[in-house]
Design a protein around this motif. Structure first.
Motif, PDB file in Angstrom:
ATOM      1  N   HIS A 122      12.782   2.022 -13.687  1.00  0.00           N
ATOM      2  CA  HIS A 122      14.022   1.137 -13.203  1.00  0.00           C
ATOM      3  C   HIS A 122      13.691  -0.402 -13.083  1.00  0.00           C
ATOM      4  O   HIS A 122      14.047  -1.203 -12.463  1.00  0.00           O
ATOM      5  CB  HIS A 122      14.339   1.680 -11.755  1.00  0.00           C
ATOM      6  N   ASP A 123      12.958  -0.768 -14.117  1.00  0.00           N
ATOM      7  CA  ASP A 123      12.239  -2.223 -14.330  1.00  0.00           C
ATOM      8  C   ASP A 123      11.521  -2.750 -13.000  1.00  0.00           C
ATOM      9  O   ASP A 123      11.670  -3.907 -12.745  1.00  0.00           O
ATOM     10  CB  ASP A 123      13.215  -2.957 -14.529  1.00  0.00           C
ATOM     11  N   GLY A 124      10.964  -2.033 -12.129  1.00  0.00           N
ATOM     12  CA  GLY A 124      10.212  -2.592 -11.145  1.00  0.00           C
ATOM     13  C   GLY A 124       8.793  -2.221 -11.039  1.00  0.00           C
ATOM     14  O   GLY A 124       8.263  -1.641 -12.115  1.00  0.00           O
ATOM     15  N   PHE A 125       8.232  -2.341  -9.742  1.00  0.00           N
ATOM     16  CA  PHE A 125       6.874  -2.388  -9.670  1.00  0.00           C
ATOM     17  C   PHE A 125       6.376  -1.401  -8.355  1.00  0.00           C
ATOM     18  O   PHE A 125       7.200  -1.704  -7.391  1.00  0.00           O
ATOM     19  CB  PHE A 125       6.007  -3.606  -9.482  1.00  0.00           C
ATOM     20  N   ALA A 126       5.405  -0.710  -8.371  1.00  0.00           N
ATOM     21  CA  ALA A 126       4.977  -0.149  -7.511  1.00  0.00           C
ATOM     22  C   ALA A 126       3.648  -0.871  -6.774  1.00  0.00           C
ATOM     23  O   ALA A 126       2.594  -0.912  -7.479  1.00  0.00           O
ATOM     24  CB  ALA A 126       4.388   1.244  -7.603  1.00  0.00           C
ATOM     25  N   ASP A 127       3.892  -1.572  -5.727  1.00  0.00           N
ATOM     26  CA  ASP A 127       2.538  -2.190  -5.176  1.00  0.00           C
ATOM     27  C   ASP A 127       1.257  -1.582  -4.597  1.00  0.00           C
ATOM     28  O   ASP A 127       0.372  -2.278  -4.659  1.00  0.00           O
ATOM     29  CB  ASP A 127       3.111  -3.551  -4.438  1.00  0.00           C
ATOM     30  N   GLY A 128       1.732  -0.588  -3.993  1.00  0.00           N
ATOM     31  CA  GLY A 128       0.603   0.146  -3.232  1.00  0.00           C
ATOM     32  C   GLY A 128       1.276   1.182  -2.217  1.00  0.00           C
ATOM     33  O   GLY A 128       2.677   1.378  -2.134  1.00  0.00           O
ATOM     34  N   TRP A 129       0.606   1.631  -1.475  1.00  0.00           N
ATOM     35  CA  TRP A 129       1.008   2.829  -0.436  1.00  0.00           C
ATOM     36  C   TRP A 129       0.105   2.703   0.648  1.00  0.00           C
ATOM     37  O   TRP A 129      -0.819   1.942   1.009  1.00  0.00           O
ATOM     38  CB  TRP A 129       0.872   4.199  -1.175  1.00  0.00           C
ATOM     39  N   ASP A 130       0.638   2.938   1.900  1.00  0.00           N
ATOM     40  CA  ASP A 130      -0.266   3.252   3.217  1.00  0.00           C
ATOM     41  C   ASP A 130       0.389   4.347   3.876  1.00  0.00           C
ATOM     42  O   ASP A 130       1.274   5.009   3.518  1.00  0.00           O
ATOM     43  CB  ASP A 130       0.200   2.001   3.916  1.00  0.00           C
ATOM     44  N   VAL A 131      -0.479   4.573   4.783  1.00  0.00           N
ATOM     45  CA  VAL A 131      -0.293   5.670   5.766  1.00  0.00           C
ATOM     46  C   VAL A 131      -0.514   5.497   7.217  1.00  0.00           C
ATOM     47  O   VAL A 131      -1.227   4.856   7.348  1.00  0.00           O
ATOM     48  CB  VAL A 131      -1.509   6.721   5.622  1.00  0.00           C
ATOM     49  N   LEU A 132       0.618   5.759   7.848  1.00  0.00           N
ATOM     50  CA  LEU A 132       0.878   5.833   9.272  1.00  0.00           C
ATOM     51  C   LEU A 132       0.594   7.074  10.025  1.00  0.00           C
ATOM     52  O   LEU A 132       1.342   8.039   9.672  1.00  0.00           O
ATOM     53  CB  LEU A 132       2.222   5.040   9.664  1.00  0.00           C
ATOM     54  N   GLN A 133       0.074   7.003  11.388  1.00  0.00           N
ATOM     55  CA  GLN A 133      -0.038   7.679  12.215  1.00  0.00           C
ATOM     56  C   GLN A 133      -0.154   7.347  13.536  1.00  0.00           C
ATOM     57  O   GLN A 133      -0.505   6.194  13.857  1.00  0.00           O
ATOM     58  CB  GLN A 133      -1.448   8.632  12.027  1.00  0.00           C
ATOM     59  N   PRO A 134       0.260   8.143  14.684  1.00  0.00           N
ATOM     60  CA  PRO A 134       0.291   7.526  15.934  1.00  0.00           C
ATOM     61  C   PRO A 134      -1.223   7.078  16.254  1.00  0.00           C
ATOM     62  O   PRO A 134      -2.187   7.701  16.126  1.00  0.00           O
ATOM     63  CB  PRO A 134       0.469   8.933  16.782  1.00  0.00           C
ATOM     64  N   GLY A 135      -1.085   5.840  16.879  1.00  0.00           N
ATOM     65  CA  GLY A 135      -2.337   5.345  17.550  1.00  0.00           C
ATOM     66  C   GLY A 135      -2.901   5.986  18.627  1.00  0.00           C
ATOM     67  O   GLY A 135      -2.089   6.601  19.504  1.00  0.00           O
ATOM     68  N   HIS A 136      -4.124   6.022  18.810  1.00  0.00           N
ATOM     69  CA  HIS A 136      -4.783   6.778  19.911  1.00  0.00           C
ATOM     70  C   HIS A 136      -5.732   5.946  20.882  1.00  0.00           C
ATOM     71  O   HIS A 136      -6.442   5.142  20.483  1.00  0.00           O
ATOM     72  CB  HIS A 136      -5.541   7.986  19.233  1.00  0.00           C
TER      73      HIS A 136
END
Length: 136
Positions: A122-136
């Motif tokens: 779709h003429d775009g870019f994937a810059d990256g990824w991240d993962v989130l979880q509840p802070g402890h």
């Protein structure tokens, strides 16, 4: 232990529950270098709780005219757009697609590749990824 092995082998798991809008979610892993493997990112992750639900987010830049179509396609795999905090460029709109899942290196790599292909088609870019979880 055995049931977990069977679930992983056959891909049949109970629905993973975690509210992606929780205020206490923190980034526990992030991969924005295309050459770095998902396993390397997850190995150095601090605070990641394996086998616990997490929010996997993919950061994309997509032409504004294509955003709705990209979201529609991603929704077929359980992804939803996340609220944006960054501004978009004139040509490309920032888009974060997220879903809740158990994160492991194999599935993360598969999703990273899938999102890169979706953005590229779709003429775009994937810059990256991240993962989130509840802070402890």
């Amino acid at each position: 232990m055995a049931p977990r092995i069977w679930r992983r082998l056959f891909g049949r798991t109970a629905p993973v529950r975690l509210d992606p809008d929780r205020a206490d979610l923190v980034v526990v892993a992030a991969g924005f270098e295309d050459a770095e493997s998902c396993s390397a990112v997850l190995d150095r992750a601090e605070g990641l709780i394996e086998d616990a639900p997490a929010v996997l987010r993919h950061h994309l830049r997509i032409p504004a005219a294509q955003v709705d179509r990209v979201c529609e396609i991603a929704a077929q795999d359980g992804y939803a757009p996340a609220p944006l905090t960054a501004a978009s460029s004139d040509e490309l709109q920032a888009l974060i697609l997220q879903r809740v899942q158990i994160v492991d290196a194999l599935h993360c790599a598969q999703e990273k590749s899938r999102m890169a292909g979706l953005a590229q088609r779709h003429d775009g870019f994937a810059d990256g990824w991240d993962v989130l979880q509840p802070g402890h």
